[in-house]
Design a protein around this motif. Sequence first.
Motif, PDB file in Angstrom:
ATOM      1  N   MET A   6      48.226  43.166  36.020  1.00 23.27           N
ATOM      2  CA  MET A   6      48.385  44.475  36.219  1.00 23.27           C
ATOM      3  C   MET A   6      47.025  44.865  36.401  1.00 23.27           C
ATOM      4  SD  MET A   6      49.455  47.353  33.276  1.00 23.27           S
ATOM      5  CE  MET A   6      49.600  48.990  33.799  1.00 23.27           C
ATOM      6  N   ARG A   7      46.726  45.879  37.461  1.00 21.12           N
ATOM      7  CA  ARG A   7      45.608  46.559  37.925  1.00 21.12           C
ATOM      8  C   ARG A   7      45.218  47.516  36.708  1.00 21.12           C
ATOM      9  NH1 ARG A   7      46.307  48.554  43.952  1.00 21.12           N
ATOM     10  NH2 ARG A   7      48.157  49.493  42.938  1.00 21.12           N
ATOM     11  N   LYS A   8      43.646  47.424  36.480  1.00 26.17           N
ATOM     12  CA  LYS A   8      43.240  48.204  35.199  1.00 26.17           C
ATOM     13  C   LYS A   8      43.421  49.580  35.261  1.00 26.17           C
ATOM     14  CE  LYS A   8      39.627  44.708  33.980  1.00 26.17           C
ATOM     15  NZ  LYS A   8      38.324  44.459  34.101  1.00 26.17           N
TER      16      LYS A   8
ATOM     17  N   GLU B 160      45.999  51.528  36.970  1.00 23.49           N
ATOM     18  CA  GLU B 160      47.005  52.010  37.448  1.00 23.49           C
ATOM     19  C   GLU B 160      47.294  53.486  36.988  1.00 23.49           C
ATOM     20  OE1 GLU B 160      49.498  51.272  40.336  1.00 23.49           O
ATOM     21  OE2 GLU B 160      48.666  49.572  39.458  1.00 23.49           O
ATOM     22  N   ASN B 161      47.615  54.356  37.932  1.00 26.92           N
ATOM     23  CA  ASN B 161      47.964  55.760  37.354  1.00 26.92           C
ATOM     24  C   ASN B 161      46.948  56.602  37.010  1.00 26.92           C
ATOM     25  OD1 ASN B 161      50.828  55.284  37.927  1.00 26.92           O
ATOM     26  ND2 ASN B 161      50.938  54.180  36.037  1.00 26.92           N
ATOM     27  N   LYS B 162      45.729  56.180  37.220  1.00 28.46           N
ATOM     28  CA  LYS B 162      44.310  56.805  37.120  1.00 28.46           C
ATOM     29  C   LYS B 162      44.082  57.704  38.173  1.00 28.46           C
ATOM     30  CE  LYS B 162      43.897  55.286  32.737  1.00 28.46           C
ATOM     31  NZ  LYS B 162      44.074  56.208  31.443  1.00 28.46           N
TER      32      LYS B 162
ATOM     33  N   ALA C 181      41.506  48.564  42.053  1.00 32.34           N
ATOM     34  CA  ALA C 181      41.783  48.339  40.377  1.00 32.34           C
ATOM     35  C   ALA C 181      43.063  49.334  40.392  1.00 32.34           C
ATOM     36  CB  ALA C 181      40.640  48.761  39.633  1.00 32.34           C
ATOM     37  N   GLY C 182      43.723  49.899  41.295  1.00 40.73           N
ATOM     38  CA  GLY C 182      44.828  50.786  41.056  1.00 40.73           C
ATOM     39  C   GLY C 182      44.636  52.250  41.043  1.00 40.73           C
TER      40      GLY C 182
ATOM     41  N   ARG D  53      43.811  56.265  42.066  1.00 39.15           N
ATOM     42  CA  ARG D  53      43.882  57.153  43.427  1.00 39.15           C
ATOM     43  C   ARG D  53      42.458  57.696  43.170  1.00 39.15           C
ATOM     44  NH1 ARG D  53      48.991  59.093  40.110  1.00 39.15           N
ATOM     45  NH2 ARG D  53      47.331  59.586  38.776  1.00 39.15           N
TER      46      ARG D  53
ATOM     47  N   GLY E  65      46.005  51.258  48.967  1.00 43.40           N
ATOM     48  CA  GLY E  65      45.749  52.288  47.880  1.00 43.40           C
ATOM     49  C   GLY E  65      46.025  53.879  48.186  1.00 43.40           C
TER      50      GLY E  65
ATOM     51  N   SER F 197      37.681  51.616  32.629  1.00 37.73           N
ATOM     52  CA  SER F 197      39.093  51.045  32.245  1.00 37.73           C
ATOM     53  C   SER F 197      39.017  51.335  30.630  1.00 37.73           C
ATOM     54  CB  SER F 197      39.149  49.714  32.365  1.00 37.73           C
ATOM     55  OG  SER F 197      38.405  48.835  31.860  1.00 37.73           O
TER      56      SER F 197
END
Length: 246
Positions: free
Chosen positions: A1-3, A5-7, A29-30, A32, A56, A228
């Motif tokens: 899982m990307r560290k 994600e949703n950040k 790393a996920g 935006r 991305g 993260s």
Amino acid sequence: MRKLENKTAIVTGGSRGIGANLCESLAAAGARVVVNYASSEDAAAEVVSRIEAAGGKAMAVQADVSKSADVTKLFDAAEEKFGKVDILVNNAGVVHYKTIQETTDEEFARVMQVNVTGVFHGMREASRRLVDGGKVISISSSAALMFLPTYGPYCASKGAIEQLSRSLAKELGPRGITSNIVSPGPTETEMFLGNNEQEKIDRMRNLAALGRLGKPDDMGPVIVFLASDESGWITGQVIPVNGGTA
């Protein structure tokens, strides 16, 4: 899982050099990513294109961080596009390599307006609008502790950033927001290579224990870690990323 994600991350001065690499590292790393630029519109668009080509999400936003209203606009754009802001990377900065005697009022003011006032504007806006548990990461320089000739105003500005960051860590700690500094050594960027003679570049390279200049992609993994949840117990710290430069 990307560290990340949703950040959502804002990177000031994200169009070139270390900033561009940080934008791409955070996106990988996920996160935006909001790629801030002052005048390099084409370069910022290229960073966004590279992030999107890799799968991305990113957008470019023009803002002069030395202007409070521009920083407000930067956060507005991030929230409108991505809904929230989790991470602020204060990377935008300028330097003038002159002795104190030779530095004009205008040159000194410009370094302070971008490097200190710009970071202050970012920290103030982040303290109002970052989500709880968010991250503020500011870029200093190992030069701040090397006391080199022609670096006086630049070193003073970076020292001020470090003190602001420590105070912010105390102020925002109750909300679970961390504030840290990354302090690169001499790095192969357009700003460093384009403003120094080869003799000075070689001399700075030889100061590193690892025998080379830093590269922009040396910084990305450290920034991703600090952005993260893994770094949740680290705040108010200066992290040297300089290959043992002293």
